[in-house]
Structure formats: structure tokens, C-alpha cells
Design a protein around this motif. Structure first.
Motif, PDB file in Angstrom:
ATOM      1  N   GLY A   1      52.177  27.939  30.179  1.00  0.00           N
ATOM      2  CA  GLY A   1      50.940  27.328  29.447  1.00  0.00           C
ATOM      3  C   GLY A   1      50.672  26.086  28.987  1.00  0.00           C
ATOM      4  O   GLY A   1      50.997  25.140  28.821  1.00  0.00           O
ATOM      5  N   SER A   2      49.801  26.059  30.629  1.00  0.00           N
ATOM      6  CA  SER A   2      49.263  24.365  30.480  1.00  0.00           C
ATOM      7  C   SER A   2      50.533  23.128  30.835  1.00  0.00           C
ATOM      8  O   SER A   2      50.668  22.524  30.248  1.00  0.00           O
ATOM      9  N   VAL A   3      51.687  24.011  31.589  1.00  0.00           N
ATOM     10  CA  VAL A   3      52.049  23.412  32.071  1.00  0.00           C
ATOM     11  C   VAL A   3      51.699  22.332  33.284  1.00  0.00           C
ATOM     12  O   VAL A   3      51.298  22.689  33.916  1.00  0.00           O
TER      13      VAL A   3
ATOM     14  N   LYS B   1      46.620  33.084  40.345  1.00  0.00           N
ATOM     15  CA  LYS B   1      45.891  34.324  39.686  1.00  0.00           C
ATOM     16  C   LYS B   1      44.620  34.683  40.929  1.00  0.00           C
ATOM     17  O   LYS B   1      44.992  34.627  42.236  1.00  0.00           O
TER      18      LYS B   1
ATOM     19  N   ASN C   1      51.640  30.029  39.677  1.00  0.00           N
ATOM     20  CA  ASN C   1      51.138  31.835  39.742  1.00  0.00           C
ATOM     21  C   ASN C   1      49.071  30.884  39.836  1.00  0.00           C
ATOM     22  O   ASN C   1      49.075  30.974  39.284  1.00  0.00           O
TER      23      ASN C   1
ATOM     24  N   ALA D   1      47.587  29.127  24.562  1.00  0.00           N
ATOM     25  CA  ALA D   1      47.745  27.983  25.521  1.00  0.00           C
ATOM     26  C   ALA D   1      47.705  28.363  26.765  1.00  0.00           C
ATOM     27  O   ALA D   1      48.199  27.262  28.346  1.00  0.00           O
ATOM     28  N   ILE D   2      47.458  29.283  27.112  1.00  0.00           N
ATOM     29  CA  ILE D   2      47.013  29.405  28.460  1.00  0.00           C
ATOM     30  C   ILE D   2      45.329  28.812  28.731  1.00  0.00           C
ATOM     31  O   ILE D   2      44.645  29.828  28.562  1.00  0.00           O
ATOM     32  N   GLY D   3      45.061  28.132  29.772  1.00  0.00           N
ATOM     33  CA  GLY D   3      44.529  27.810  30.507  1.00  0.00           C
ATOM     34  C   GLY D   3      44.022  26.977  29.960  1.00  0.00           C
ATOM     35  O   GLY D   3      42.273  26.659  29.922  1.00  0.00           O
TER      36      GLY D   3
ATOM     37  N   LEU E   1      56.703  28.388  33.937  1.00  0.00           N
ATOM     38  CA  LEU E   1      55.513  29.310  35.052  1.00  0.00           C
ATOM     39  C   LEU E   1      54.101  28.383  34.716  1.00  0.00           C
ATOM     40  O   LEU E   1      53.451  28.378  33.863  1.00  0.00           O
ATOM     41  N   VAL E   2      53.304  28.028  36.355  1.00  0.00           N
ATOM     42  CA  VAL E   2      52.240  27.428  35.937  1.00  0.00           C
ATOM     43  C   VAL E   2      51.000  27.981  36.501  1.00  0.00           C
ATOM     44  O   VAL E   2      50.808  28.899  37.538  1.00  0.00           O
ATOM     45  N   GLY E   3      49.934  28.094  35.986  1.00  0.00           N
ATOM     46  CA  GLY E   3      48.659  28.191  36.650  1.00  0.00           C
ATOM     47  C   GLY E   3      47.843  27.059  36.817  1.00  0.00           C
ATOM     48  O   GLY E   3      48.031  27.177  38.273  1.00  0.00           O
ATOM     49  N   GLY E   4      46.674  27.184  36.211  1.00  0.00           N
ATOM     50  CA  GLY E   4      46.017  25.868  36.996  1.00  0.00           C
ATOM     51  C   GLY E   4      46.514  24.584  37.079  1.00  0.00           C
ATOM     52  O   GLY E   4      46.202  24.946  38.793  1.00  0.00           O
TER      53      GLY E   4
ATOM     54  N   GLU F   1      46.874  38.063  31.435  1.00  0.00           N
ATOM     55  CA  GLU F   1      45.690  38.516  31.937  1.00  0.00           C
ATOM     56  C   GLU F   1      45.783  40.137  31.961  1.00  0.00           C
ATOM     57  O   GLU F   1      45.213  40.800  32.457  1.00  0.00           O
TER      58      GLU F   1
ATOM     59  N   GLU G   1      54.466  33.147  27.290  1.00  0.00           N
ATOM     60  CA  GLU G   1      53.520  32.421  27.446  1.00  0.00           C
ATOM     61  C   GLU G   1      52.614  32.929  26.350  1.00  0.00           C
ATOM     62  O   GLU G   1      52.239  33.718  26.031  1.00  0.00           O
TER      63      GLU G   1
ATOM     64  N   HIS H   1      51.712  39.817  32.842  1.00  0.00           N
ATOM     65  CA  HIS H   1      51.205  38.808  33.280  1.00  0.00           C
ATOM     66  C   HIS H   1      49.851  39.121  31.389  1.00  0.00           C
ATOM     67  O   HIS H   1      49.293  39.879  31.878  1.00  0.00           O
TER      68      HIS H   1
HETATM   69  P1  PGA Z   1      48.634  27.600  32.632  1.00  0.00           P
HETATM   70  O1  PGA Z   1      48.332  29.141  32.588  1.00  0.00           O
HETATM   71  O2  PGA Z   1      49.010  27.059  32.972  1.00  0.00           O
HETATM   72  O3  PGA Z   1      46.645  27.909  33.141  1.00  0.00           O
HETATM   73  O4  PGA Z   1      48.189  28.006  31.208  1.00  0.00           O
HETATM   74  C1  PGA Z   1      49.744  29.596  33.025  1.00  0.00           C
HETATM   75  C2  PGA Z   1      49.879  31.307  33.227  1.00  0.00           C
HETATM   76  O5  PGA Z   1      48.951  31.913  32.815  1.00  0.00           O
HETATM   77  O6  PGA Z   1      50.915  31.872  33.927  1.00  0.00           O
END
Ligand code: PGA
Length: 254
Positions: A213-215, A12, A10, A172-174, A233-236, A98, A168, A96
Motif C-alpha cells: 500500500g503505497s510503499v 498489475k 506487482n 492505502a493501495i495506489g 508488495l509494491v505496485g506503483g 483488485e 494491504e 489481491h
Molecule cells: P501500490 O500497490 O504500491 O501502488 O499502492 C500495492 C498493491 O496493490 O500491491
């Protein structure tokens, strides 16, 4: 038959067209398809049509970060799930944290969005999860059950197979804090049991439940090794080809 593993990146509201193109080229270069593994890239909305071309000669799938709960019509600024499918999306996120936070999307609105997505021919990844305060107050289990339950109350049974869930935890997100594999597994098992109570054992068994969440490369293997964690589900860590590729490589065909 083992459940499918889904690794979704993701992006974002990050990356411009050149950076997006480079990232997808980088992922493709290091990607060796594995049985039962689906890798999804989820760019910001204005890049979706471009990214559809960038993934055409690969087995990467394309997703969108959200969409309207309406199919089309007078909804200025919204994005039709039908149009996303026509452009080449196979997946869309709904709910999500956010979106729930920034746009006050309620559980009912998220369910309406997920319904419109599957009716348009997309697969929906419904996000759920609790804040730190909710966890500390011990209300997280009920919150997650409500977020998931309404999906099965709203979608007709013929669409239940098009639903994946992403757990998520908001804390733990970001943040760099990950739920421990044991903590995550406990919630994933609870989610699968709740799906069973709403939709039956067969749907519960076959639904992919992703953790987010911070994977990152260093924790993905242990998380993906849990019996009820079927992807990430991966963000950063989805914004750099090397980082995302490490997570993809952490999946081992079981
Ligand atoms: P993150 O985000 O991996 O940066 O924690 C995950 C997400 O919000 O989907």
C-alpha cells in the motif's frame, strides 16, 4: 534463523514487452543480493513466459498475479498454476483486493486458488486487508482474521510453509496514503498471532508477512524495520527500476 524478507513488484496491468524487459534489466543492474532477501517480479500474465527468460541469469524470482483454482481442463481464459510453475514462476499472488473487487473472488475462492498454487509447486502470497469503511466501522480485525483463517482451514498442514501473507489496507493501495509503521506493525502482529492460533507457533514464526500500500523508497526503511513486517508488495513504485531499487536497498540484513 531470521525470516526471509520478500520484496515483490506487482506490475498489475502495466508495461509492454519492451518496457518490461528494460525494467528487469534496470533492476538487475542495481541489485546486490543480500542474505535472506528474495526479490520477485510479478508481470502481467501475457509477459510471464518472456520474463522467465529475462530473469534467468539473475537471482530475481518470478511470480504471477493470480491463477485458476483448477489444475487444468475446460476453464476458458483461466491460467493453470501448473503451467505457471513450468514456465518458471516461483510465486503467485492470491486474493489481491483488485481481484476480490473486480472479479468478486470470495475468501473461499481465494483459499481454493492458494491451495491449487501450492499443490502445483508454487509459493502463494495471500493478500488481505480492509477498506476505509471497514476500518472506521471497527470490523477490520475480524475481516482480516477470516481472510487468513480460511487459508489454514483449507490447505493441508504440509503446505503451510509455502504461504506468505501480504497485508494491504485497500485505502492505502495506489492512493499515496500509507499505513503508519505503527499501524501496520499492529496488524502484522495480530496476523502472526492469528496464524499461531490456527497453525501453531513454528508456522507463525517462520511465515513472511509483507506490507503493501503505497510503499516507496522514502517509507520502506521504516516499514521494513518493524519486527513483524517481513517485506513489501509494491505496485506503483515497482514500475520504475530506480524506485523499486530504492525499496530493495532499504532492506538491511538484521
Ligand atoms: P501500490 O500497490 O504500491 O501502488 O499502492 C500495492 C498493491 O496493490 O500491491
Amino acid at each position: 534463523m531470521a525470516r526471509k524478507c520478500i520484496i515483490a513488484g506487482n506490475w498489475k496491468m502495466n508495461l509492454d514487452p519492451d518496457q518490461g524487459f528494460e525494467l528487469i534489466e534496470g533492476i538487475k543492474a542495481g541489485f546486490k543480493p543480500k542474505a535472506n532477501l528474495e526479490v520477485v517480479v510479478i508481470p502481467p500474465m501475457p509477459l510471464v513466459a518472456l520474463a522467465a527468460h529475462w530473469v534467468t541469469d539473475s537471482t530475481l524470482s518470478l511470480g504471477a498475479q493470480t491463477s485458476s483454482s483448477f489444475r487444468d481442463g475446460a476453464h476458458t481464459g483461466d491460467t493453470s498454476p501448473e503451467l505457471l510453475r513450468i514456465l518458471g514462476c516461483r510465486y503467485a499472488l492470491s486474493g489481491h483486493s483488485e481481484r476480490r473487487g473486480d472479479h468478486h473472488e470470495s475468501d473461499a475462492q481465494v483459499a481454493a486458488q492458494a491451495k491449487a498454487q501450492v499443490e502445483a509447486g508454487l509459493k502463494t502470497i495471500v493478500c488481505c486487508g480492509e477498506s476505509l469503511q471497514e476500518r472506521e466501522a471497527g470490523v477490520h480485525i475480524n475481516k482480516i482474521k477470516n481472510q487468513i483463517g480460511i487459508i489454514y482451514d483449507t490447505l493441508p498442514p504440509e503446505y503451510w510453509g509455502e504461504v506468505s501473507i501480504a497485508y494491504e489496507p485497500i485505502w492505502a493501495i495506489g492512493t499515496g496514503k500509507t499505513a503508519s509503521p505503527v499501524q501496520a506493525q499492529e496488524i502484522h502482529k495480530m496476523i502472526r498471532d492469528h496464524i499461531e492460533s490456527k497453525a501453531g507457533a513454528q508456522v507463525a514464526r517462520s511465515t513472511a508477512i509483507l506490507y503493501g500500500g503505497s510503499v516507496k523508497g522514502s517509507n520502506a526503511k521504516e516499514l521494513l524495520g518493524q519486527p513483524d513486517i517481513d517485506g513489501a508488495l509494491v505496485g506503483g513504485a515497482s514500475l520504475k527500476a530506480d524506485d523499486f531499487s530504492q525499496i530493495i536497498q532499504a532492506y538491511e540484513v538484521s
